[in-house]
Every structure is written in structure tokens, then in C-alpha cells.
Design a protein around this motif. Structure first.
Motif, PDB file in Angstrom:
ATOM      1  N   SER A 230       0.831  -1.211   0.000  1.00 44.00           N
ATOM      2  CA  SER A 230       0.000   0.000   0.000  1.00 44.00           C
ATOM      3  C   SER A 230       0.863   1.257   0.000  1.00 44.00           C
ATOM      4  O   SER A 230       0.552   2.239  -0.682  1.00 44.00           O
ATOM      5  N   GLU A 231       1.967   1.243   0.758  1.00 41.31           N
ATOM      6  CA  GLU A 231       2.867   2.394   0.785  1.00 41.31           C
ATOM      7  C   GLU A 231       3.586   2.561  -0.546  1.00 41.31           C
ATOM      8  O   GLU A 231       3.839   3.688  -0.994  1.00 41.31           O
ATOM      9  N   VAL A 232       3.922   1.442  -1.176  1.00 42.95           N
ATOM     10  CA  VAL A 232       4.583   1.512  -2.479  1.00 42.95           C
ATOM     11  C   VAL A 232       3.649   2.143  -3.502  1.00 42.95           C
ATOM     12  O   VAL A 232       4.034   3.051  -4.247  1.00 42.95           O
ATOM     13  N   GLU A 233       2.399   1.681  -3.547  1.00 42.72           N
ATOM     14  CA  GLU A 233       1.431   2.234  -4.503  1.00 42.72           C
ATOM     15  C   GLU A 233       1.186   3.705  -4.244  1.00 42.72           C
ATOM     16  O   GLU A 233       1.086   4.517  -5.171  1.00 42.72           O
ATOM     17  N   SER A 234       1.114   4.074  -2.962  1.00 47.38           N
ATOM     18  CA  SER A 234       0.887   5.480  -2.617  1.00 47.38           C
ATOM     19  C   SER A 234       2.063   6.340  -3.059  1.00 47.38           C
ATOM     20  O   SER A 234       1.878   7.423  -3.624  1.00 47.38           O
ATOM     21  N   GLY A 235       3.293   5.855  -2.813  1.00 52.79           N
ATOM     22  CA  GLY A 235       4.474   6.611  -3.213  1.00 52.79           C
ATOM     23  C   GLY A 235       4.571   6.763  -4.719  1.00 52.79           C
ATOM     24  O   GLY A 235       4.907   7.840  -5.232  1.00 52.79           O
ATOM     25  N   PHE A 236       4.250   5.692  -5.446  1.00 55.37           N
ATOM     26  CA  PHE A 236       4.299   5.763  -6.902  1.00 55.37           C
ATOM     27  C   PHE A 236       3.228   6.713  -7.433  1.00 55.37           C
ATOM     28  O   PHE A 236       3.458   7.452  -8.405  1.00 55.37           O
ATOM     29  N   ALA A 237       2.064   6.707  -6.813  1.00 60.35           N
ATOM     30  CA  ALA A 237       0.987   7.597  -7.258  1.00 60.35           C
ATOM     31  C   ALA A 237       1.383   9.059  -7.067  1.00 60.35           C
ATOM     32  O   ALA A 237       1.109   9.904  -7.936  1.00 60.35           O
ATOM     33  N   ARG A 238       2.047   9.384  -5.942  1.00 60.90           N
ATOM     34  CA  ARG A 238       2.467  10.767  -5.702  1.00 60.90           C
ATOM     35  C   ARG A 238       3.538  11.196  -6.707  1.00 60.90           C
ATOM     36  O   ARG A 238       3.519  12.319  -7.211  1.00 60.90           O
ATOM     37  N   MET A 239       4.509  10.288  -7.000  1.00 64.64           N
ATOM     38  CA  MET A 239       5.532  10.630  -7.994  1.00 64.64           C
ATOM     39  C   MET A 239       4.909  10.800  -9.370  1.00 64.64           C
ATOM     40  O   MET A 239       5.266  11.715 -10.122  1.00 64.64           O
ATOM     41  N   GLN A 240       3.976   9.945  -9.710  1.00 64.30           N
ATOM     42  CA  GLN A 240       3.333  10.024 -11.022  1.00 64.30           C
ATOM     43  C   GLN A 240       2.544  11.315 -11.158  1.00 64.30           C
ATOM     44  O   GLN A 240       2.582  11.971 -12.208  1.00 64.30           O
ATOM     45  N   ALA A 241       1.850  11.702 -10.084  1.00 68.70           N
ATOM     46  CA  ALA A 241       1.085  12.951 -10.119  1.00 68.70           C
ATOM     47  C   ALA A 241       2.014  14.152 -10.267  1.00 68.70           C
ATOM     48  O   ALA A 241       1.719  15.094 -11.013  1.00 68.70           O
ATOM     49  N   ALA A 242       3.139  14.118  -9.562  1.00 68.74           N
ATOM     50  CA  ALA A 242       4.091  15.228  -9.656  1.00 68.74           C
ATOM     51  C   ALA A 242       4.629  15.358 -11.078  1.00 68.74           C
ATOM     52  O   ALA A 242       4.738  16.470 -11.614  1.00 68.74           O
ATOM     53  N   LEU A 243       4.965  14.235 -11.704  1.00 64.02           N
ATOM     54  CA  LEU A 243       5.472  14.278 -13.070  1.00 64.02           C
ATOM     55  C   LEU A 243       4.403  14.787 -14.035  1.00 64.02           C
ATOM     56  O   LEU A 243       4.681  15.611 -14.914  1.00 64.02           O
ATOM     57  N   ALA A 244       3.190  14.312 -13.882  1.00 64.43           N
ATOM     58  CA  ALA A 244       2.109  14.706 -14.782  1.00 64.43           C
ATOM     59  C   ALA A 244       1.796  16.195 -14.663  1.00 64.43           C
ATOM     60  O   ALA A 244       1.426  16.843 -15.644  1.00 64.43           O
ATOM     61  N   GLU A 245       1.964  16.759 -13.457  1.00 60.69           N
ATOM     62  CA  GLU A 245       1.658  18.179 -13.223  1.00 60.69           C
ATOM     63  C   GLU A 245       2.873  19.078 -13.381  1.00 60.69           C
ATOM     64  O   GLU A 245       2.788  20.293 -13.164  1.00 60.69           O
TER      65      GLU A 245
END
Length: 644
Positions: free
Chosen positions: A586-601
Motif C-alpha cells: 500500500s505504501e509503495v502504490e501510494s508513493g508511486f501515485a504521488r511521484m506520477q502525479a508530480a510528473l504529470a503536473e
């Protein structure tokens, strides 16, 4: 047609040798005058004896062996075949003697034991002697052919009277065109002192090198200890410098094939020789079982590590080797090399970026690989400090894309190449590789694919690494630039690292991080001094070393594992497994989601990366005193498509 004629000639010579051996047996047994009935018996049994003994030679595969390169192993095969044939003749002799009471005509097939014994001995000498004669004639022809191109020979001392030295001396004797005159050997084994090998005597130990070179007017030394460790080569190089003679070396024993050494590979001593260690011992049978007749995919196939992995995998005859690489030129080169060197291997080149999810999934679904080696990555530490978004995009999300595609395609084993910089990372590159390790550990718990990571340090001669850079600087006349006088790194040759990667894939159940034994760390300044010396230059006179300061993200000393990782031994002495705590999925998915959002924005993904890799700390680099610092370029943040 010529090959058939050669085989027919060899068959005829063998049969005539065996028939002559039987005739000599009768002559010796009866003092040169066998009775008339024994002459008749010889004529009667000769075809059967020759057929029996030739079938024994066939059973031991003697006719398949090359006459031109006959060796001791071939003589042993011939001896075994003749012993078996003699045994059958003895058994037949007593059998016929017993049955002759009921079947009197069998007495004509009874051979005297003396005849059988002499026949066996002479038959062995005849069959093996014909082959030895062929080899002698062949080598004499080669030697006479080379003499027309002969040049003044260089007086040479061979350092090492072991297997490599013996093969070199033998080759030099047969090849006058090489321009080498062996004046003697040096070896540290006291039992070999004074022994003559192929006409050259062992003159003393390696410590006596300067004195022996002076006494025998040697112009160069040739290091023939193919498995010598780097420290030994370094010591001999120092003695050669003291003697004022040049030094050359033969490559490793893996390049000595068929009992012959290719002296065209003889070369000056290189930095790899000064750092080399004991040869890696691999479980070849087990590695072959995992690769042979299976589809293998290598990402980053055109890179230094990826291309060497492809070469070594090709040796194990996979059903198909799929090369994934985004650089067209690099892919073209490795594909051309593999198809030329392995014409029977199906090699499939695929231009693909590991961040292109549809393309990666398409390749995996079409190829259905059983084994994947993921070597694609951005690796230069300062460059990734200046391009954080691209580092995250390629090293983190590219690894996730390839790993997810492997799991969806039902891959058996997935091996990711990682780095020592992932242990307590202080750089963006190290932190992104550690994030990829974290993801593979989490995915391993949810997939039938066995995901493992192999972590090692710097490899000698890889693209953009320190050794090629130093060589370029030396070629330009210097200075050689080093960031800090205390900078140390682990080094391993590219082939050694790739061999251990293939070995590590046999281990573990999934989720492990394997750590390669890199030996002792090397001071970069010592590496530079060695390269300067090997180039024939003098430090401070011909060329200088300058210290420029540690670059962003660099450590003075790299760790392969920390105490918290508790690296344990495996069944292979050069491979350890790090008992690293796994991050909850769950922490891995959360961390990847935050990095992905940062890159997309278009935001900086570093805060999210730090959350996922809490051990990441970017400390200020240590100073080496007053030096000019270049302005750090602003970080560029790349964009990545949203991954599902």
C-alpha cells in the motif's frame, strides 16, 4: 568430396595398422618364422580381428578426433579401445578352446596369448603413431610457411611456467613469424627451477626478474599466468619497470581453446589486469537449464552491461534472444555482432523505450519470454541530479512498466540490474534505483513471476565510466581530473559482473536483493596513477592530476549493503543476499501515485521519492580546498503518461 576422401584414407590407414600389428604379433611369437598352419590361421582371422578392433575404436569415438591436433586425451582413447579389444580376443581364445572339443573347426580361430599381447601393443603404437606423424608433418608445414614472413625475434622471458606458459612456449616454437624468441621461464614454484619446457629452462623466481633480464638480455616479458590476481600482475609490472623491459600479457584461460593459445591476443598490460581477481566459478549446467531452448528478453541490450549479458546468454543457446533497446545505433551494433558470431541463434531486435507501456506490453505478449534481464537505466549520477524527472521516469516507472508486463506475460524469472548507489542513497540515481527495488519486492509477493534484484558497483570500461574518461584525458596530455583524493569505488570487470548476474538468477524464491562481492574498494587516484604508468608516462613530469571537487549526489565511499540490510552468504562465495525489510504494498502504490502525479503536473517528484525511500539523504559534498565550482543547471522535470 575432399572430406570423404580424407575419412576414407584415415580408415584405410587404421585398418592397415591393425592388420600389420596382428602380423607382427605372429612374427614375434614364432621368432620370425611362423609355421604354415599359423600363416593360414593369420589369413583366416585377420579380417575379423581388424573389424573387432576398429569397432572398439569407433565405440571410443577415436575416428571422430582430429589427426592434425592429436593430444594425450586421444592417445588415452586409443589405449582404452585397444585394451577392450585385447580383452575380447583373450575371452574369445579361451572360449574357442573350450568349444573346440565339440566343434573342431573352432581351433582354427584360437590365437596364442603371445600373439594377442603383441598385437594389442603394436596396434596402439600404429594407430596413435599415424596420428602423431600427421601432426608433426602439419606443424612442420605451418612452420616452414611462416618463415617467409619472419622478422628479427624479440628476446622474451615467460613469467609463469604453468598451463598458459607451456601453451605459449609451444605456440612460439611452432610460429617463427611471431618474432618471439623465448630465452627462459620465471616461476615461483621451487620444484620447477631448472626444468626445461619446450626448449626453454626455468631460470628462477619472479623476484629475480630484473637480474635474469639483464643476464639474458631480455627485451620484454610476457605474463603467462592466465589466472593471476591483480596484485601479482601489479608486482610483476613493477619488477619489469625496474628491469627496463616492456611487459605484455595473455588473456584469461577462457580464450585458450583446443589446447592452443592465440598469441594474436597478446597485448600490453591493461588496468583490468591490475584489478582482476580469481576467475568466477559458475554452475554452468544449472544456468544452461534456465536459458537453453527458452525465450530471453534483455532490456538495455545495447548498453555496456546489457550487451555483455546478451553475449553470455547466447553461449547457452536460448530458443530466441530478444534485444530491447531505444538507441537504434546501439541496437544495430549488438544485433549485427550476435548474428555474426551465433549464426544458429534467432536474435530479434526490438526498438523500444521502457517507459512506453503499450510498446513494452506488445513485445512481451508477442514474445512470451521465460526469462527477462532488465538492464535499461539512466546511470550517471551528476546527470540525474540535473534531470530528476527523467531519472524517475526511466529508472522508476520504466522498471515498473517492464516488471508489470513480465508479470502479465507469465515470465518465470525477472532479474533487475541495480547499483551499490541504492544502498543508503545520496543521489537521485541511487534513490530511483532503490525505488525500483522496493517495487519489485512488493510485486514479488503478488505475482507468480520470481522477481530478483542484483546489486553491484562500478564496472571497468563501461560507457561513460571513469577508466575511458581517464584514457581520453591522458591521450590529450592531461590533466587527469579527480573529484576528491579520498574517493573510493568498488570495481568489477563487465564479464565478471554479468557472469554473477546469471548465477544469481538461480537463487531465491523472489523479492531478494542479491549483492555481488566486489572485492576491495580502490582509490580513484591510485587507478589514475596506474593508467598513467601503463601509458608510459610519468606523473608530475609528463602529466598531472587535478582535484575538482565532489559532484552533486556523489559519495566518497560507496556501500554495497548496510548493517541494517544484514547481507547473508549464499551457496556462491561471491554472491550475498540482503535481508532488507520490504515496504508494504500500500505504501509503495501510494508513493508511486504521488511521484506520477508530480510528473504529470510538472512538479518536482523529489518529495514523493524521499517519502518512498526514507533513507535517501542528499548531503553537501565534502570540499577538497579551494576550487572553481560550476553553476548547477536547473533541474528539468520530464512528463510521463499516466500508467495503469
Amino acid at each position: 568430396m575432399r572430406a570423404r576422401l580424407t575419412r576414407l584414407t584415415q580408415l584405410t590407414i587404421d585398418c592397415l595398422s591393425l592388420a600389420l600389428a596382428l602380423a607382427i604379433g605372429f612374427l614375434v611369437r614364432f621368432d620370425g618364422s611362423p609355421p604354415a598352419d599359423m600363416v593360414g590361421r593369420l589369413m583366416l582371422v585377420c579380417p575379423y580381428v581388424v573389424l573387432l578392433e576398429y569397432l572398439c575404436l569407433v565405440a571410443f569415438r577415436v575416428p571422430r578426433r582430429s589427426w592434425r591436433y592429436v593430444a594425450i586425451s586421444d592417445a588415452l582413447r586409443i589405449l582404452a579401445a585397444m585394451v577392450v579389444g585385447t580383452g575380447v580376443l583373450v575371452a574369445t581364445r579361451f572360449g574357442f578352446e573350450f568349444l573346440s572339443h565339440s566343434y573342431p573347426y573352432l581351433r582354427h580361430g584360437i590365437l596364442p596369448l603371445g600373439v594377442i599381447a603383441v598385437n594389442g601393443a603394436v596396434g596402439f603404437l600404429g594407430v596413435s603413431g599415424a596420428r602423431v606423424l600427421r601432426r608433426v608433418i602439419g606443424e612442420a608445414r605451418e612452420s616452414s610457411g611462416y618463415r617467409g614472413d619472419q622478422r628479427p625475434p624479440v628476446r622474451t622471458i615467460l613469467v609463469g611456467a604453468g598451463q598458459g606458459g607451456v601453451l605459449v612456449a609451444k605456440e612460439v616454437t611452432a610460429r617463427p613469424d611471431l618474432g618471439i624468441k623465448v630465452v627462459g621461464f620465471l616461476d615461483d614454484d621451487p620444484a620447477k627451477l631448472g626444468v626445461v619446457i619446450h626448449g626453454a629452462r626455468v631460470l628462477g623466481s619472479t623476484e629475480q626478474l630484473p637480474a635474469v633480464c639483464g643476464e639474458y638480455r631480455a627485451e620484454q616479458i610476457l605474463i603467462t599466468m592466465a589466472s593471476a590476481r591483480g596484485g601479482v600482475v601489479r608486482r610483476i609490472m613493477g619488477l619489469a619497470e625496474a628491469a627496463g623491459v616492456s611487459a605484455k600479457i595473455i588473456p584469461g584461460l577462457y580464450q585458450i581453446v583446443g589446447g592452443r593459445v592465440n598469441l594474436s591476443r597478446m597485448r600490453p598490460v591493461a588496468i583490468e589486469d591490475l584489478l582482476r581477481r580469481e576467475p568466477v566459478q559458475l554452475e554452468h549446467a544449472h544456468i544452461a537449464h534456465g536459458i537453453q531452448d527458452r525465450v530471453v528478453v534483455v532490456t538495455g541490450a545495447g548498453g555496456s552491461i546489457g550487451s555483455e549479458l546478451c553475449r553470455q546468454i547466447a553461449e547457452f543457446a536460448p530458443r530466441r534472444l530478444v534485444l530491447m533497446e531505444r538507441s537504434e545505433n546501439a541496437l544495430f551494433e549488438i544485433h549485427r555482432e550476435l548474428t555474426a558470431n551465433y549464426p544458429g541463434l534467432e536474435v530479434t531486435p526490438r526498438i523500444a523505450d521502457v517507459t512506453d507501456e503499450p510498446r513494452v506490453r506488445q513485445i512481451f505478449q508477442h514474445e512470451r519470454p521465460a526469462f527477462v534481464l532488465h538492464a535499461a537505466a539512466h546511470k550517471h549520477v551528476p546527470m540525474m541530479e540535473w534531470n530528476v524527472g527523467e531519472a524517475v521516469k526511466n529508472n522508476v516507472f520504466g522498471s515498473r512498466t517492464v516488471a508489470d508486463a513480465a508479470a502479465a506475460a507469465g515470465v518465470d524469472v525477472f532479474v533487475m540490474i541495480s547499483t551499490d548507489k541504492g544502498s543508503e542513497p545520496t543521489s537521485v540515481m541511487g534513490a530511483t534505483k532503490r525505488a525500483a527495488e522496493v517495487y519489485l519486492q512488493a510485486l514479488a509477493q503478488m505475482s507468480g513471476t520470481r522477481f530478483v534484484t542484483v546489486r553491484f558497483g562500478n564496472v571497468l570500461g563501461s560507457t561513460g565510466s571513469v577508466v575511458p574518461i581517464f584514457r581520453q584525458q591522458i591521450a590529450k596530455g592531461g590533466p587527469v581530473t579527480i573529484t576528491h583524493p579520498d574517493m573510493r569505488r568498488y570495481f568489477m570487470t563487465i564479464p565478471e559482473a554479468c557472469q554473477l548476474v546469471l548465477q544469481a538468477n538461480l537463487m531465491g524464491a523472489g523479492g531478494e536483493i542479491f549483492i555481488l562481492d566486489m572485492g576491495d574498494p580502490v582509490r580513484i587516484v591510485d587507478l589514475a596513477k596506474d593508467l598513467i604508468r601503463l601509458s608510459g608516462l610519468r606523473l608530475g613530469e609528463d602529466i598531472d592530476i587535478e582535484f575538482t571537487g565532489v559532484r552533486p549526489g556523489e559519495k566518497l565511499f560507496e556501500e554495497l549493503s548496510t548493517d541494517s540490510e544484514q547481507a547473508d552468504k549464499t551457496r556462491h562465495p561471491k554472491i550475498f543476499v540482503g535481508r532488507i525489510a520490504r515496504t508494504p504494498a500500500s505504501e509503495v502504490e501510494s508513493g508511486f501515485a504521488r511521484m506520477q502525479a508530480a510528473l504529470a503536473e510538472g512538479r518536482d517528484p523529489l518529495p514523493a521519492l524521499r517519502t518512498l525511500v526514507p533513507e535517501y539523504s542528499s548531503e553537501a559534498p565534502p570540499s577538497v580546498g579551494e576550487h572553481r565550482r560550476e553553476a548547477e543547471p536547473s533541474r528539468s522535470v520530464g512528463l510521463v503518461p499516466r500508467l495503469t
